[in-house]
Design a protein around this motif. Structure first.
Motif, PDB file in Angstrom:
ATOM      1  N   LYS B 151       0.846  -1.201   0.000  1.00 30.34           N
ATOM      2  CA  LYS B 151       0.000   0.000   0.000  1.00 30.34           C
ATOM      3  C   LYS B 151       0.882   1.252   0.000  1.00 30.34           C
ATOM      4  CE  LYS B 151      -3.801   2.032   2.651  1.00 30.34           C
ATOM      5  NZ  LYS B 151      -4.571   1.961   3.896  1.00 30.34           N
ATOM      6  N   TYR B 154       2.447   1.779  -3.362  1.00 29.09           N
ATOM      7  CA  TYR B 154       1.490   2.327  -4.325  1.00 29.09           C
ATOM      8  C   TYR B 154       1.094   3.775  -3.995  1.00 29.09           C
ATOM      9  CZ  TYR B 154       0.392  -2.145  -6.651  1.00 29.09           C
ATOM     10  OH  TYR B 154       0.439  -3.299  -7.393  1.00 29.09           O
ATOM     11  N   TRP B 176      -2.510   4.788  -9.099  1.00 28.48           N
ATOM     12  CA  TRP B 176      -2.581   3.409  -8.597  1.00 28.48           C
ATOM     13  C   TRP B 176      -3.922   3.080  -7.966  1.00 28.48           C
ATOM     14  CZ3 TRP B 176       1.030   0.993 -11.037  1.00 28.48           C
ATOM     15  CH2 TRP B 176       2.294   1.533 -11.191  1.00 28.48           C
ATOM     16  N   LEU B 177      -3.928   2.883  -6.645  1.00 23.95           N
ATOM     17  CA  LEU B 177      -5.159   2.423  -5.976  1.00 23.95           C
ATOM     18  C   LEU B 177      -6.259   3.476  -6.021  1.00 23.95           C
ATOM     19  CD1 LEU B 177      -3.408   0.838  -2.880  1.00 23.95           C
ATOM     20  CD2 LEU B 177      -4.325  -0.387  -4.859  1.00 23.95           C
ATOM     21  N   ASN B 178      -5.888   4.746  -6.220  1.00 25.87           N
ATOM     22  CA  ASN B 178      -6.889   5.810  -6.266  1.00 25.87           C
ATOM     23  C   ASN B 178      -7.580   5.910  -7.613  1.00 25.87           C
ATOM     24  OD1 ASN B 178      -6.871   7.977  -3.812  1.00 25.87           O
ATOM     25  ND2 ASN B 178      -5.006   6.792  -3.892  1.00 25.87           N
ATOM     26  N   ALA B 183      -6.934   0.191  -9.868  1.00 20.36           N
ATOM     27  CA  ALA B 183      -6.931  -0.348  -8.503  1.00 20.36           C
ATOM     28  C   ALA B 183      -6.923  -1.877  -8.482  1.00 20.36           C
ATOM     29  CB  ALA B 183      -8.131   0.202  -7.728  1.00 20.36           C
ATOM     30  N   ALA B 186      -3.740  -3.495  -9.724  1.00 19.95           N
ATOM     31  CA  ALA B 186      -2.682  -3.259  -8.736  1.00 19.95           C
ATOM     32  C   ALA B 186      -2.800  -4.248  -7.583  1.00 19.95           C
ATOM     33  CB  ALA B 186      -2.772  -1.824  -8.212  1.00 19.95           C
ATOM     34  N   ILE B 187      -4.026  -4.523  -7.167  1.00 20.57           N
ATOM     35  CA  ILE B 187      -4.225  -5.488  -6.074  1.00 20.57           C
ATOM     36  C   ILE B 187      -3.831  -6.892  -6.532  1.00 20.57           C
ATOM     37  CG2 ILE B 187      -5.997  -6.606  -4.662  1.00 20.57           C
ATOM     38  CD1 ILE B 187      -7.441  -3.915  -4.516  1.00 20.57           C
ATOM     39  N   PRO B 259      -8.078  -6.291  -0.827  1.00 20.30           N
ATOM     40  CA  PRO B 259      -8.866  -5.071  -1.051  1.00 20.30           C
ATOM     41  C   PRO B 259      -9.322  -4.409   0.243  1.00 20.30           C
ATOM     42  CG  PRO B 259     -10.115  -7.021  -1.699  1.00 20.30           C
ATOM     43  CD  PRO B 259      -8.716  -7.470  -1.421  1.00 20.30           C
ATOM     44  N   MET B 262      -6.112  -2.564   1.484  1.00 19.08           N
ATOM     45  CA  MET B 262      -5.533  -1.583   0.560  1.00 19.08           C
ATOM     46  C   MET B 262      -6.485  -0.468   0.167  1.00 19.08           C
ATOM     47  SD  MET B 262      -3.353  -3.890  -2.052  1.00 19.08           S
ATOM     48  CE  MET B 262      -1.699  -3.369  -2.303  1.00 19.08           C
ATOM     49  N   THR B 263      -7.732  -0.799  -0.076  1.00 24.86           N
ATOM     50  CA  THR B 263      -8.642   0.215  -0.627  1.00 24.86           C
ATOM     51  C   THR B 263      -9.954   0.348   0.138  1.00 24.86           C
ATOM     52  OG1 THR B 263      -9.699  -1.418  -2.051  1.00 24.86           O
ATOM     53  CG2 THR B 263      -7.799  -0.249  -2.971  1.00 24.86           C
ATOM     54  N   THR B 271     -13.364  -1.995  -6.046  1.00 23.58           N
ATOM     55  CA  THR B 271     -12.650  -3.178  -5.545  1.00 23.58           C
ATOM     56  C   THR B 271     -13.445  -3.877  -4.432  1.00 23.58           C
ATOM     57  OG1 THR B 271     -11.386  -1.801  -4.008  1.00 23.58           O
ATOM     58  CG2 THR B 271     -10.350  -2.278  -6.134  1.00 23.58           C
TER      59      THR B 271
END
Lengths: 459, 319
Positions: B151, B154, B176-178, B183, B186-187, B259, B262-263, B271
């Motif tokens: 995380k 990223y 990336w995750l945003n 997202a 990337a995961i 997920p 991370m998000t 996600t």
């Protein structure tokens, strides 16, 4: 044939025992507070016993416990270190392991009342004058639709604008005069962005935090998320649109919102304590988290009232409520309420207790005098603070504006129905506005409105 | 009513009548005892108790909860209402789509990596052991630690680790995750990094088990390296590969930790997976009826996949 008869007999016995069990339950429920024998031997368990990491607090707890059992020789108190966690509460309840007295956050109360997972303590407050004089706006959180009281608030704060005083100074802003409106917030954010390495403003966006803060900020803009009776979602309102529009401008026009828009409670607190964020909306109780847990310089922590527009309704409250296990017998409920009165409220009537508690907290390196809402009336709060004045280790002079607002700024209750689901629905709305410049705010709120309304109607 | 006399229970038989026969049931019990049934049961009992208490009973309880509305103090039967509410939730399709997308991406990105690595490591002569250790290293990382580490890698700003590295070659910075589109891939990359070690070691073991005579025969026939790979290695590995693919599909359909940490399901629910939705029902809404109903629906899908897995493993083991 014989086997068949045995089965029938077994079923009949099962049905009979079930009926007896139900009858037993009913007869138990017929006991009322008035019929409770307060001298009968009873055992209760209480949560949130201080851990060995805080030896002075633990010693203070033990002293208070001993004092309580001396005054109430028929009550045996079994103290546990158990604390509220969202994903273990139901398991504690289902497994019969929930302590008789348990502390939960304000945000959980309406859900617990709606699911009938807390005991109604209304009829047990009678002998405890202090519990009937709790600040009415704070006490609103423990009231059910039926007018009953389902717990006792033990501390309370309001949501405000948390800011870093050191960054304010570095940006040429007056740390003793936090912004009181959103134009001021935007200006301060721009100044911080230009003069420091920190980002001007931030907000939580995940794990319901985005919706929670959006709801709070909407109150400051004059909008509610549900009708007062909780039957209608009002998410799609002008105030919330204005909040989201402000977010968008701070993100894409001012460029003061940073670049991470997947922040939960811990993420944002860590970033703030590390001096990476200038301002965000959060509870004033964050002082303890920032200073005691994360090692922030007390002089760097700032909190001001939640900025309001001309139509602003006030701010959202937060805090902790002592609830009683819904399976408790009337005798246990009475004993539990007596414990709550003794442990959490004696400090407001007994100077010796107030000072001993404060001294123990200071000895353990904890914060004393954290900015908060008066739990009782202002007079009782001032008297208590006077008793512990020499123990206060929080620079309360830095929070004058916030402390004054606790007397004037109205507390607006949480959305009454399915607040957590409402917040979860609004998280993606906030994320959309902060990650996509072309996000259609009207469409996002219309969809959220429909989702929340469906959730309300599903029951 | 008549009474009959029976011979004395001495065990002696007489010529006047047949010996007393034990009933069929008693005989079966005796046979069962003589063949070590009791000791089997004693050894089996702890296992039964453990599975019963911690596996089968929770499954049965879930089945009951899915048909009830409960606050864990009182419950009422609601029939299939919980299932109806789950199926009416617009987030169900979102979560199903995201979970399927994760599974597909994990197959496309994650499946070939361990196969290729195993083939490469198998070609090593001296450093095979150390290469195996290095490949397996990510697996021993505690999952949440690894996810939190990634995380921070990223981090969306220019100062993020990946963005800094890509910046050296003039790329980025990426959100990336945003970013809703980036997202999930990337995961998947993180999840692949965290799990490819186990698959690589399994493939490596399979490769080591391939008879060298097959390669020698292929070489004698003039096969080059690609030809040997295509005609010897892959056919010898296909059974294990198929089983691994099915296990991966079953595993990735239950993705949660990555997920969640991370998000939190974002941005904009891009996600949000099925297990995260179950978690929300249970721990955000406190609605265990819906949570268990969706769990059972997911279990049904996984049961079908497991049946396919069983069928395939039997087919490949006999072929």
């Amino acid at each position: 044939m014989t086997t068949h008869r045995h089965r029938l007999l077994g079923l009949a016995a099962l049905a009979l025992s079930g009926a007896l069990l139900l009858a037993g339950c009913n007869s138990g429920q017929q006991d009322t507070a008035a019929e409770v024998d307060t001298d009968a031997p009873v055992t209760i368990s209480v949560s949130n016993k201080p851990t060995a990491e805080s030896p002075e607090e633990l010693a203070s707890f033990e002293r208070r416990l001993e004092q309580f059992t001396t005054e109430h020789p028929n009550i045996t108190v079994e103290a546990e270190e158990t604390e509220f966690e969202p994903d273990t509460f139901q398991a504690l309840l289902a497994g019969g392991q929930l302590p008789t007295v348990f502390l939960v956050p304000f945000t959980e109360m309406q859900g617990l009342i709606a699911r009938q997972q807390v005991a109604d303590v209304t009829d047990y407050l009678g002998p405890h004058d202090v519990l009937q004089s709790i600040n009415p706006s704070v006490n609103e959180v423990v009231k059910g639709d039926d007018g009953g009281t389902y717990g006792v608030p033990t501390n309370a704060y309001s949501m405000g604008l948390i800011y870093n005083r050191a960054l304010f100074e570095a940006a040429g802003l007056d740390p003793d005069a936090p912004p009181t409106d959103w134009e001021g917030v935007r200006e301060a954010a721009r100044a911080i962005e230009e003069s420091t390495d920190a980002q001007g403003f931030a907000t939580m966006t995940t794990e319901n935090g985005g919706g929670w803060v959006l709801t709070t900020t909407s109150y400051g803009f004059g909008g509610l998320m549900q009708s007062e009776d909780g039957t209608q979602a009002t998410v799609d309102n002008e105030a919330t649109k204005e909040v989201l529009q402000t977010y968008r401008e701070m993100r894409f026009t001012d460029d003061t919102f940073g670049d991470n828009f997947l922040m939960n409670y811990d993420d944002i607190n860590n970033a703030f304590a590390a001096g990476q964020i200038g301002m965000y909306v959060q509870g004033a109780d964050q002082y303890s988290t920032m200073v005691t847990t994360k090692g922030m310089d007390p002089e760097h922590f700032g909190v001001g009232p939640l900025p309001q527009t001309e139509d602003g309704l006030g701010t959202l409250g937060g805090g902790t409520v002592a609830i009683v296990n819904p399976t408790a017998t009337p005798e246990e409920i009475a004993a539990a309420v007596a414990w709550i009165d003794h442990y959490y409220f004696q400090r407001y009537s007994d100077e010796e207790v107030a000072r001993a508690d404060a001294e123990a907290s200071v000895a353990d390196g904890l914060s004393v005098g954290v900015p908060a809402l008066p739990l009782l009336d202002q007079e009782a709060d001032d008297r208590y603070l006077g008793w512990i004045e020499d123990q206060i280790n929080v620079p309360r002079e830095n929070y004058t504006a916030y402390l004054e607002s606790t007397r004037t700024l109205p507390l607006v209750p949480e959305p009454p129905v399915k607040a957590q689901e409402l917040y979860a629905t609004l998280d993606p709305v906030v994320q959309a506005v902060l990650t996509r410049e072309d996000a259609d705010i009207d469409a996002l709120l219309a969809e959220a409105q429909s989702t929340v309304q469906s959730a309300i109607e599903l029951g | 009513m008549t009474t009959t006399t029976t011979p004395p229970a001495t065990g002696a038989t007489t010529a006047t009548g047949p010996p007393p026969q034990p009933s069929r049931r008693t005989g079966a019990v005796v046979r069962w005892l003589r063949h070590g049934g009791l000791s089997t049961l004693v050894f089996f009992l702890p296992l039964l108790l453990c599975f019963g208490l911690f596996s089968w009973w929770p499954i049965a309880r879930s089945l009951l909860l899915s048909l009830q509305q409960t606050n864990f103090l009182t419950s009422r039967w609601v029939g299939l209402a919980n299932f109806e509410r789950v199926l009416a939730d617009p987030l169900l399709l979102t979560a199903l789509g995201n979970t399927t997308w994760f599974t597909v991406l994990a197959l496309v990105i994650g499946f070939p990596v361990p196969v290729v690595l195993a083939v490469l490591i198998a070609e090593l002569r001296r450093a095979r052991a150390i290469a195996s250790v290095l490949v397996y290293l990510p697996v021993v990382f505690p999952p949440v630690v690894a996810v939190l580490l990634w995380k921070t890698f990223y981090a969306p700003g220019a100062e993020g680790l990946f963005n800094t590295v890509l910046g050296w070659v003039g790329l980025g910075p990426f959100a990336w995750l945003n970013d809703g589109d980036m997202a999930m891939p990337a995961i998947v990359v993180q999840a692949t990094w965290a799990t490819f070690g186990t698959a690589t070691i399994i493939y490596l073991a399979t490769l080591m088990g391939i008879q060298t005579e097959l390669y020698e025969a292929a070489e004698t026939d003039g096969a080059g390296i690609w030809s040997r790979l295509w005609n010897v290695t892959l056919p010898q590995m296909r059974g294990v590969m198929l089983v691994m693919a099915l296990l991966q599909v079953i595993g990735t359909f239950q993705v949660f930790t990555e997920p969640y940490v991370m998000t939190g399901g974002g941005p904009e629910n891009r996600t949000l997976t099925l297990l995260m939705l179950i978690y929300r029902y249970a721990f955000v809404a406190g609605d265990y009826g819906r949570a268990t109903a969706l769990s059972l629906l997911l279990a049904l899908v996984l049961a079908v996949l497991s049946a396919v897995y069983l069928w395939v493993t039997r087919r490949w083991s006999t072929s």
